[in-house]
Motif scaffolding. Structure first.
Motif, mmCIF file in Angstrom:
data_model
loop_
_atom_site.group_PDB
_atom_site.id
_atom_site.type_symbol
_atom_site.label_atom_id
_atom_site.label_comp_id
_atom_site.label_asym_id
_atom_site.label_seq_id
_atom_site.Cartn_x
_atom_site.Cartn_y
_atom_site.Cartn_z
ATOM 1 N N VAL A 1 31.421 -47.460 -40.436
ATOM 2 C CA VAL A 1 30.758 -48.730 -40.116
ATOM 3 C C VAL A 1 30.699 -49.615 -41.353
ATOM 4 C CG1 VAL A 1 28.501 -49.762 -39.575
ATOM 5 C CG2 VAL A 1 29.403 -47.922 -38.144
ATOM 6 N N ILE A 2 30.290 -49.043 -42.468
ATOM 7 C CA ILE A 2 30.163 -49.825 -43.694
ATOM 8 C C ILE A 2 31.518 -50.262 -44.221
ATOM 9 C CG2 ILE A 2 29.461 -49.659 -46.129
ATOM 10 C CD1 ILE A 2 27.012 -48.053 -45.142
ATOM 11 N N VAL A 3 32.521 -49.401 -44.126
ATOM 12 C CA VAL A 3 33.875 -49.802 -44.531
ATOM 13 C C VAL A 3 34.356 -50.994 -43.711
ATOM 14 C CG1 VAL A 3 36.307 -49.098 -44.479
ATOM 15 C CG2 VAL A 3 34.598 -47.589 -45.485
ATOM 16 N N ASP A 4 34.163 -50.930 -42.395
ATOM 17 C CA ASP A 4 34.583 -52.035 -41.530
ATOM 18 C C ASP A 4 33.801 -53.311 -41.844
ATOM 19 O OD1 ASP A 4 36.729 -51.114 -40.102
ATOM 20 O OD2 ASP A 4 35.627 -50.695 -38.248
ATOM 21 N N LEU A 5 32.502 -53.185 -42.051
ATOM 22 C CA LEU A 5 31.697 -54.366 -42.336
ATOM 23 C C LEU A 5 32.077 -54.990 -43.680
ATOM 24 C CD1 LEU A 5 28.171 -53.234 -41.060
ATOM 25 C CD2 LEU A 5 29.657 -54.974 -40.036
ATOM 26 N N LEU A 6 32.370 -54.170 -44.663
ATOM 27 C CA LEU A 6 32.802 -54.708 -45.957
ATOM 28 C C LEU A 6 34.134 -55.444 -45.834
ATOM 29 C CD1 LEU A 6 31.827 -51.763 -48.337
ATOM 30 C CD2 LEU A 6 30.791 -54.043 -48.271
ATOM 31 N N GLU A 7 35.020 -54.913 -45.013
ATOM 32 C CA GLU A 7 36.301 -55.604 -44.789
ATOM 33 C C GLU A 7 36.079 -56.912 -44.028
ATOM 34 O OE1 GLU A 7 40.555 -56.265 -44.570
ATOM 35 O OE2 GLU A 7 39.079 -55.452 -45.967
ATOM 36 N N ALA A 8 35.200 -56.885 -43.041
ATOM 37 C CA ALA A 8 34.882 -58.119 -42.308
ATOM 38 C C ALA A 8 34.254 -59.152 -43.242
ATOM 39 C CB ALA A 8 33.945 -57.804 -41.144
ATOM 40 N N GLU A 9 33.386 -58.698 -44.123
ATOM 41 C CA GLU A 9 32.766 -59.606 -45.094
ATOM 42 C C GLU A 9 33.826 -60.250 -45.981
ATOM 43 O OE1 GLU A 9 28.904 -59.259 -48.011
ATOM 44 O OE2 GLU A 9 30.484 -57.756 -48.266
ATOM 45 N N ARG A 10 34.781 -59.446 -46.434
ATOM 46 C CA ARG A 10 35.857 -59.982 -47.282
ATOM 47 C C ARG A 10 36.693 -61.014 -46.537
ATOM 48 N NH1 ARG A 10 41.120 -59.572 -48.157
ATOM 49 N NH2 ARG A 10 41.421 -58.166 -46.375
ATOM 50 N N LEU A 11 37.043 -60.706 -45.295
ATOM 51 C CA LEU A 11 37.899 -61.604 -44.520
ATOM 52 C C LEU A 11 37.187 -62.909 -44.171
ATOM 53 C CD1 LEU A 11 39.426 -58.905 -42.158
ATOM 54 C CD2 LEU A 11 40.737 -60.299 -43.765
ATOM 55 N N LEU A 12 35.890 -62.825 -43.928
ATOM 56 C CA LEU A 12 35.145 -64.000 -43.485
ATOM 57 C C LEU A 12 34.576 -64.828 -44.636
ATOM 58 C CD1 LEU A 12 33.218 -62.372 -40.494
ATOM 59 C CD2 LEU A 12 35.117 -63.990 -40.341
ATOM 60 N N LYS A 13 34.610 -64.289 -45.820
ATOM 61 C CA LYS A 13 34.002 -64.977 -46.959
ATOM 62 C C LYS A 13 34.483 -66.416 -47.088
ATOM 63 C CE LYS A 13 33.568 -64.740 -51.991
ATOM 64 N NZ LYS A 13 33.931 -63.989 -53.228
ATOM 65 N N ASP A 14 35.780 -66.612 -46.995
ATOM 66 C CA ASP A 14 36.347 -67.950 -47.153
ATOM 67 C C ASP A 14 36.857 -68.551 -45.847
ATOM 68 O OD1 ASP A 14 35.944 -68.014 -49.965
ATOM 69 O OD2 ASP A 14 37.724 -66.753 -50.235
ATOM 70 N N SER A 15 37.025 -67.732 -44.833
ATOM 71 C CA SER A 15 37.571 -68.251 -43.572
ATOM 72 C C SER A 15 36.500 -68.749 -42.608
ATOM 73 C CB SER A 15 38.421 -67.171 -42.877
ATOM 74 O OG SER A 15 37.618 -66.055 -42.518
ATOM 75 N N ASP A 16 35.286 -68.213 -42.710
ATOM 76 C CA ASP A 16 34.206 -68.646 -41.823
ATOM 77 C C ASP A 16 33.749 -70.045 -42.233
ATOM 78 O OD1 ASP A 16 31.854 -69.029 -40.335
ATOM 79 O OD2 ASP A 16 31.329 -66.909 -40.443
ATOM 80 N N PRO A 17 33.751 -71.001 -41.300
ATOM 81 C CA PRO A 17 33.324 -72.358 -41.649
ATOM 82 C C PRO A 17 31.821 -72.486 -41.879
ATOM 83 C CG PRO A 17 33.803 -72.212 -39.319
ATOM 84 C CD PRO A 17 34.254 -70.906 -39.920
ATOM 85 N N LYS A 18 31.065 -71.479 -41.507
ATOM 86 C CA LYS A 18 29.608 -71.475 -41.715
ATOM 87 C C LYS A 18 28.956 -72.711 -41.092
ATOM 88 C CE LYS A 18 30.255 -69.058 -46.138
ATOM 89 N NZ LYS A 18 31.731 -69.221 -46.188
ATOM 90 N N ASN A 19 29.436 -73.084 -39.934
ATOM 91 C CA ASN A 19 28.903 -74.251 -39.229
ATOM 92 C C ASN A 19 28.057 -73.761 -38.056
ATOM 93 O OD1 ASN A 19 28.355 -76.590 -37.863
ATOM 94 N ND2 ASN A 19 30.467 -77.283 -37.699
ATOM 95 N N PHE A 20 26.742 -73.862 -38.217
ATOM 96 C CA PHE A 20 25.823 -73.408 -37.182
ATOM 97 C C PHE A 20 25.238 -74.571 -36.391
ATOM 98 C CE2 PHE A 20 26.031 -70.256 -40.519
ATOM 99 C CZ PHE A 20 26.239 -69.087 -39.812
ATOM 100 N N ALA A 21 25.814 -75.734 -36.584
ATOM 101 C CA ALA A 21 25.389 -76.925 -35.858
ATOM 102 C C ALA A 21 26.100 -77.019 -34.518
ATOM 103 C CB ALA A 21 25.662 -78.170 -36.695
ATOM 104 N N GLN A 22 25.803 -78.072 -33.758
ATOM 105 C CA GLN A 22 26.361 -78.241 -32.418
ATOM 106 C C GLN A 22 27.489 -79.256 -32.396
ATOM 107 O OE1 GLN A 22 23.060 -79.202 -29.861
ATOM 108 N NE2 GLN A 22 21.853 -77.460 -30.548
ATOM 109 N N THR A 23 28.037 -79.580 -33.545
ATOM 110 C CA THR A 23 29.084 -80.592 -33.603
ATOM 111 C C THR A 23 30.287 -80.081 -34.382
ATOM 112 O OG1 THR A 23 28.106 -81.534 -35.605
ATOM 113 C CG2 THR A 23 27.451 -82.506 -33.493
ATOM 114 N N GLY A 24 31.445 -80.641 -34.045
ATOM 115 C CA GLY A 24 32.686 -80.289 -34.698
ATOM 116 C C GLY A 24 33.843 -80.607 -33.783
ATOM 117 N N THR A 25 35.054 -80.516 -34.304
ATOM 118 C CA THR A 25 36.226 -80.847 -33.495
ATOM 119 C C THR A 25 36.834 -79.624 -32.820
ATOM 120 O OG1 THR A 25 37.621 -80.641 -35.467
ATOM 121 C CG2 THR A 25 36.784 -82.839 -34.921
ATOM 122 N N ASP A 26 36.559 -78.435 -33.336
ATOM 123 C CA ASP A 26 37.112 -77.201 -32.785
ATOM 124 C C ASP A 26 35.960 -76.294 -32.374
ATOM 125 O OD1 ASP A 26 38.291 -74.770 -32.222
ATOM 126 O OD2 ASP A 26 39.580 -74.745 -34.005
#
Length: 486
Positions: A198-223
């Motif tokens: 579980v921790i190995v998978d979560l660490l890999e997910a954290e690495r992949l999402l670090k720069d790819s996640d737009p971190k947009n928790f609002a209700q607006t955007g184009t995509d």
């Protein structure tokens, strides 16, 4: 227009209408079969469609829209007084013979979650097999990171049900960890190995999402795939789950750094400032601003109507005034706690019913949300992990003060926060437990806390001789043993 736009966004995100034929086929895939993915994964939207299908399946009533939120798992936590939901039969079953009333539920949770895991693994295989399809910047890592994070989350949830009491037997056999799309049976692993995975998978997910996640928790955007990210396995959800997982694994006593790592991730979430305490629950009973990871369930209000919304006299899941007063400590400083107030529970004579999922149809994506991870848990993790009693108590006070409780734990340096109380648990453990009772009503977290801390008894516990592994561990269903091998 804004309300219409929000509805379109949620419908798109959750495939609740206009679901593509390919997505329907995806959702019907059996765990032991391979997905015919040529058509589905020929376009980017096919990948998004397939990933969205995972969230749709998680939002079924057999899983998080009922059984793993306010339903079966909270029934085991003795949340309700309704006689027809008496759990004495479950807690007193013998020789792994689950009561007939619970067999389909226990079997359904196991099989449905492994079905979703199989779908995730097929999606991840397709990401590697069709690298040229994902051409939108960051889509490759975003989709892969979400999928791996979801795989870790689901295995962790399964372990909390079907695994041993971790603090007692971390090396006891538990469940398989399915991290490939191979159709061969997978051996049951010790619980400690599941947590490592579980921790190995979560660490890999954290690495992949670090720069790819737009971190947009609002209700607006184009995509629509890139905003309202609390509805997806975003990078902060991964960090929150890492905090949860490190704390869980620390019970084996073999990982000296686990609690400090849990604190790092919990602080990452808190300090992000994306998630904030809701000042009251008058207009937002689900406390949406605190959701780090949540599911949107189409027509949730209709789904829960038989349990909460018919009449107070007939509703299936209610509690008495006495139980409500005990949970929220109304006679000892909790009278002002809005979590147990009139906005949180419909009251009638001696019957109290939660309004968390039935409060109406006002506009906004929060109206039919089922929270999986919320901000207060990060403070509870800090309170459990911090060796300093004054700081530990301050984290609980932060949550309590934001729930309109003025009374605080005023610990002074040197206070023995970890003294053993009459029930065999420490004062720190018991105070955090009380917060879980109050905070996560209807969210399925309390039973897991009891099990993780190995409570021998708890509020309204029907086991006269004390809880054992027999009551805490869900047996792997016989007809699902093909998912693994002993």
């Amino acid at each position: 227009m804004k309300s219409i736009k929000i509805k379109i966004i949620i419908l798109f995100m959750l495939c609740s209408v206009g679901l593509l034929t390919s997505c329907k086929k995806w959702l019907d895939v059996k765990p032991k079969t391979a997905v015919k993915s040529d058509d589905l994964f020929s376009t980017e939207f096919g990948f998004v469609d397939a990933l969205t299908g995972v969230y749709v399946k998680m939002g079924a009533q057999t899983l998080y829209a009922k059984n793993l939120s306010y339903g079966f798992i909270d029934v085991l936590g003795q949340r309700y007084d309704k006689p027809t939901y008496n759990t004495a039969a479950w807690y007193n079953y013998k020789n792994n013979e689950v009561p007939s009333s619970a067999q389909s539920t226990v079997g359904g949770i196991y099989s449905n979650m492994y079905n979703i895991i199989a779908n995730i693994n097929n999606l991840l295989a397709a990401v590697e097999e069709h690298p040229d399809v994902l051409t939108t910047p960051k889509y490759h890592n975003l989709i892969k990171g979400e999928a791996i994070g979801l795989r870790a989350f689901l295995h962790f949830e399964l372990l909390k049900m079907y695994g041993p009491v971790y603090v007692k037997t971390p090396n006891g056999l538990s469940i398989p960890y399915r991290n490939t799309n191979a159709t061969v049976a997978t051996s049951l692993l010790p619980a400690s190995k599941i947590m490592d995975n579980v921790i190995v998978d979560l660490l890999e997910a954290e690495r992949l999402l670090k720069d790819s996640d737009p971190k947009n928790f609002a209700q607006t955007g184009t995509d629509p795939f890139l905003y309202l990210r609390q509805f997806r396995m975003n990078v902060y959800a991964v960090k929150a789950l890492l905090a949860r997982a490190y704390l869980y694994r620390s019970a084996d006593g073999l990982h000296a750094d686990d609690k400090s790592q849990a604190m790092v991730r919990a602080n990452d979430v808190i300090n992000s400032t994306y998630f904030n305490f809701t000042v009251n629950n008058a207009d937002n009973k689900i406390l949406f601003s605190e959701h780090i990871l949540t599911l949107n369930v189409a027509k949730m209000t209709d789904l829960v109507f038989p349990d909460f919304g018919s009449s107070l006299a007939l509703t299936n899941l209610y509690l008495s005034s006495s139980l409500l007063n005990t949970i929220y400590e109304k006679n000892s400083g909790g009278a002002t706690d809005f979590r147990g107030g009139d906005n949180a529970f419909v009251t009638g004579s001696d019957v109290k019913v939660t309004t968390k999922y039935t409060w109406g149809l006002s506009a906004g994506p929060h109206k039919e949300s089922v929270p999986l991870v919320r901000l207060p848990e990060m403070y509870y993790i800090l309170a459990e992990c911090d060796p300093d009693p004054v700081r530990s108590a301050s984290y609980l006070n932060t949550v309590r003060n934001n729930r309109n409780i003025s009374q605080s734990f005023n610990l002074v340096p040197g206070t023995n926060w970890d003294s053993i109380e009459s029930n065999g648990q420490t004062r720190r453990t018991n105070e955090i437990m009380k917060e879980y009772q109050k905070e996560f009503y209807g969210e399925g977290q309390l039973f897991y806390y009891y099990k993780r801390k190995n409570y021998s008894t708890f509020l309204n516990c029907p086991v006269l001789g004390g809880m054992t592994d027999l009551q805490y561990v869900f047996p792997v269903p016989d007809d699902e043993i093909t998912y693994g091998k002993k």
